[in-house]
Design an enzyme around this catalytic site. Sequence first.
Site, short mmCIF file in Angstrom:
data_model
loop_
_atom_site.label_atom_id
_atom_site.label_comp_id
_atom_site.label_asym_id
_atom_site.label_seq_id
_atom_site.Cartn_x
_atom_site.Cartn_y
_atom_site.Cartn_z
CG ASN A 194 -1.70 1.23 1.44
OD1 ASN A 194 -1.77 2.08 0.54
ND2 ASN A 194 -2.30 1.38 2.61
CD1 TRP A 195 3.42 0.93 -2.68
CD2 TRP A 195 3.46 1.93 -4.68
NE1 TRP A 195 4.09 0.09 -3.55
CE2 TRP A 195 4.13 0.68 -4.79
CE3 TRP A 195 3.35 2.73 -5.83
CZ2 TRP A 195 4.68 0.21 -5.98
CZ3 TRP A 195 3.90 2.27 -7.02
CH2 TRP A 195 4.56 1.03 -7.09
CE LYS A 196 0.03 3.24 4.83
NZ LYS A 196 0.10 3.34 6.26
CG HIS B 123 -5.62 1.51 5.54
ND1 HIS B 123 -5.17 2.49 6.40
CD2 HIS B 123 -4.59 0.66 5.33
CE1 HIS B 123 -3.90 2.24 6.68
NE2 HIS B 123 -3.52 1.14 6.05
CD GLU C 214 -2.84 5.30 7.06
OE1 GLU C 214 -2.92 5.40 5.82
OE2 GLU C 214 -1.84 4.83 7.64
CD GLU D 54 -3.31 -3.01 7.59
OE1 GLU D 54 -2.20 -3.18 7.10
OE2 GLU D 54 -4.01 -2.02 7.36
N GLY E 199 2.78 1.84 10.88
CA GLY E 199 3.69 2.98 10.69
C GLY E 199 4.40 3.40 11.97
CB SER F 48 5.74 -2.08 11.92
OG SER F 48 5.29 -0.76 12.19
C1 PEP Z 1 -0.58 -0.17 6.33
O1 PEP Z 1 -0.71 1.02 6.14
O2 PEP Z 1 -1.47 -0.94 5.95
C2 PEP Z 1 0.61 -0.64 7.02
C3 PEP Z 1 0.62 -1.85 7.49
O3 PEP Z 1 1.64 0.26 7.14
P1 PEP Z 1 3.10 -0.06 7.77
O4 PEP Z 1 3.61 -1.29 7.10
O5 PEP Z 1 3.91 1.15 7.42
O6 PEP Z 1 2.92 -0.23 9.24
#
Ligand code: PEP
Length: 249
Positions: free
Chosen positions: A9-11, A94, A96, A166, A172, A212
């Site tokens: 996921n490049w956000k 997600h 976010e 998640e 993050g 992470s």
């Molecule tokens: C995500 O945004 O789905 C995610 C898992 O981010 P990160 O790997 O940076 O924790």
Amino acid sequence: MRKNFIAGNWKMHKTTGEAVALAKDLVSALAGGPNKYMIAPSFTALDAVSKVVSGTNILLGAQNMSTDEQGAHTGEVSVLQLKDLGVQVVILGHSERRHTYSETDDMINRKVKLALSHGLEVILCVGELLEEREAGKAEAVCEEQTRKGLAGVSADDLKRVTIAYEPVWAIGTGKTATPEDADAIHAFIRKVVGEMYGADAAAAMVIQYGGSMKAENAEALLAKENIDGGLIGGAALKADTFAPIALCK
Ligand code: PEP
């Protein structure tokens, strides 16, 4: 036998040129890789990245979509527009989107059903906040988000759904759930899917871990019985950090 699904996921990162360069590096690095793959660039780069991954073993993903098929929804992107660009998978719910942009389970469920009705695959994200985990509510939160996210989805359409667990406190932040803790929640989510759809559907459900994930911890996470891949943010932004995870068996 479930196949690991590794998704990036490049956000809200990368210009179109940067996205195309990374996609080209990944096409080379992951050719012949042992897992299922997806990358989700920003909407602005979907068209260009679509041309790079077309015909490869990397699926094109989008990071979100509208609850509505089309209409007066300024700033939104519809399922029809995503399909037009060659998108095959959409990430929905997600954290976010849930916590920064106040998306509700009802909105996410509408998106899930709309995406599936147009033939897309869905990655449905679920996961608890730190205060919910500390209050002993991790399972209850994941159960509610899973049940509400999948409400009204047929057993046949469920075959195109992946669930991403998640824990919000791990996204993050550099903090990762231990493989044991993550596996326990994955097993619990699988049990919930079994209650909703039966044992065969539960056994077939691919449940990714996200939070992470990186080369240093991927192998231990992916070795767990109920962890079937990863949804990766930060480490997905460079081929050097994504490929070692993606090539884990
Ligand atoms: C995500 O945004 O789905 C995610 C898992 O981010 P990160 O790997 O940076 O924790």
